[in-house]
Design an enzyme around this catalytic site. Sequence first.
Site, PDB file in Angstrom:
ATOM      1  CG  HIS A 477      -6.587 -72.290 -15.688  1.00 36.92           C
ATOM      2  ND1 HIS A 477      -5.861 -72.042 -16.835  1.00 36.92           N
ATOM      3  CD2 HIS A 477      -7.314 -71.149 -15.466  1.00 36.92           C
ATOM      4  CE1 HIS A 477      -6.134 -70.821 -17.279  1.00 36.92           C
ATOM      5  NE2 HIS A 477      -7.012 -70.266 -16.468  1.00 36.92           N
ATOM      6  CD  GLU A 478     -10.283 -70.770 -12.967  1.00 38.75           C
ATOM      7  OE1 GLU A 478     -10.026 -69.695 -12.391  1.00 38.75           O
ATOM      8  OE2 GLU A 478     -10.535 -70.832 -14.193  1.00 38.75           O
ATOM      9  CG  HIS A 481      -6.395 -67.244 -12.323  1.00 39.06           C
ATOM     10  ND1 HIS A 481      -5.630 -66.338 -13.028  1.00 39.06           N
ATOM     11  CD2 HIS A 481      -7.161 -67.887 -13.254  1.00 39.06           C
ATOM     12  CE1 HIS A 481      -5.908 -66.432 -14.315  1.00 39.06           C
ATOM     13  NE2 HIS A 481      -6.824 -67.364 -14.486  1.00 39.06           N
ATOM     14  CG  HIS A 484      -0.846 -63.926  -9.900  1.00 40.67           C
ATOM     15  ND1 HIS A 484      -1.160 -63.531 -11.185  1.00 40.67           N
ATOM     16  CD2 HIS A 484       0.163 -63.098  -9.512  1.00 40.67           C
ATOM     17  CE1 HIS A 484      -0.388 -62.518 -11.538  1.00 40.67           C
ATOM     18  NE2 HIS A 484       0.424 -62.231 -10.541  1.00 40.67           N
TER      19      HIS A 484
END
Length: 691
Positions: A477-478, A481, A484
């Site tokens: 998940h991290e 980020h 991105h």
Amino acid sequence: MRCSRLLLQRSNALALYRRSVNTWSAVGAAFNVQHQRLEPLQKNVGLFGVPELSGPAGFQMAQHQALREAEFLVHKACTHPPGAVTVETFDQLSDSLCRVADLADFIKVAHPDAAFREAAERTCVEIGTLVEILNTNVDLCQSLKNLLGNEAVLATLDSDTRRVAELFMFDFEISGIHLDESKRSKAVALNVKLLDLYHEFLSGSQLPNAIDKQVLPEHIRHCFSIDGNRVQIGGLHADSPNELVREAAYKIFLYPNTSLLLCLDELLACRHELATLVGYESFAHRALKGTMAKTPENVMKFLRLLTEKLSDRTSRDFKMMKEMKKKAHTTNPEVMPWDHAYLSSAIRTEMFNIDPSVYSPYFSLGACMEGLNRLFMQLLGVYFQAEQPKMGELWSEDVRKLAVVHETEGLLGYIYCDFFRRPDKPHQDCHFTIRGGRLREDGVYQLPVVVLMLSLPPPSGRTPSLLTPSMVENLFHEIGHAMHSMLGRTHYQHVTGTRCSTDFAEVPSILMEYFASDYRVLSQFAQHYQTGEPLPENLVSRLCESKRVCSAADTQLQIFYAALDQVYHGKPQYRSTTDILREVQEKFYGLPYVHDTAWQLRFSHLVGYGAKYYSYLMSRAIASMVWRQCFLQDPFSRVMGERYRREMLAHGGSKEPVLMVQGMLQKTPTIEDFVDALVLDLNANVKSPAL
């Protein structure tokens, strides 16, 4: 030269994937050993390579330098003829302040040295104050108005430049720049007051509640922290197998605090007054401008429709919980709010007997990082390169530094991985932007720098850091980020990477959770750290199936939180926040309100996600649609990976979020589509096609 050196190492890095599990590539080894040695005689380069930050006093130096630069750029913006240079100057101004404020914002919570934390906190306050002043600077705003009001000049600007100009103007408008001087002063005063209220509410929401220990039955007192004759209860103890412990914790921890209730009332009233002062119907209307949802009405439509579609599943979940509770022969057969988390976990355990310790040996941190490395290479042509940090660059010796490199474009940016637990480190998983990417005036691209913070067990002796399945999911998940931030290579740092609409910002990170649950992805790296045995496929299947147990009830709880957030930030109700809570809970949850509790006082997300708590649900819906349509058939598809970068990651916040989703899905999704995607996730086991 640096990029060329890294590119030359690409083939060697890829070759290492084929070696045995006990032979790590540079990336895997960086995370599976205890810590890195730094040359003792090196010069201290300062935190993140910022020379001034070799000591706490350097924050004041960096702050003064940023303020001087800001003064020069304000003058330039106000005196230069309108054109693209106006937007570029605004972005330079934003960058000069963010480079100091964002770094300080991280250091104030993560640095082990209190002197650094305190210096960073003071810098955050000073820069924040200046930003409030700049947002009400009439001359500065007028320079932007001159640009946006000049049709001839606007016609010469590209779409990204126009959008960034409009976003800067929006910042002015929500600060009340268009008001007369007295109202503008009022807006500034309300913003300053809100900063104090945020601090008071966040601090209060974390404090334990105390009660005389004689009030509690003697046989459960040991479950809590005892201070003399008082018992301190600092959490819900939701996973305790003892129902009385859960009930006591719930009722005591959530007991209303009068001063904090008044603080929340004042916080919500100030937000509403500020929103109406600058021309919005409510704070929710102000907060949702420019988002995927666009309006509070759309958010509530989304939440109501989702509740309706989940109704039967949610009822079945609560019925299962009630049956499970009966087996415990409790005095209260009804499912209560303090039972939800425990009973759903107990049902999963009974049905699937998921033991995290069975999975952990297959998920060494080094293996997981190598797996991510390989996945990104296949999808995007991007890989990680372990970097040797310099003296003073890190805030803790257990932090790892990665360069992110594209196979043809070269170096994209840096990720600092603060993954391991240590005393006084916040127990939270999050992504911090330290420096945004942008095209500088000299034509060189300013590389983004981010920090990923996790709370993983450190390696010990010859045993690497071993992750539970939930830790693996959080890591993926991290990293979503971070990628991105790395791939959102916008012209302007004001819209770089994750600086986009809140209900879009979580899409890349949640999408990575789908990859983390796919056996085809996991099988590329999940091997027993001692024997080399691959992770059995049936373990992954059982884990995925277990996640769907009681998932409708879990989702309904999130819907309740999101609905409460919307109602609080809508038009004033002129009644207590507890009365509102009781009514919303009855409509959107399914478990009863408990007398003399005030859960809203522990809802710290009201500060950071005011009127936007729904974002996680909407982002999950979008991520689900992207996964099913683009990656379920082939999670390694380079064609889809490139489309994903081109349509969704590359733009940061420089493009309307709905247009990015439309480009990826090649259709414009409706609220009904979002709801159907979430329901489909809960109702069906997403199985991989045959290998």
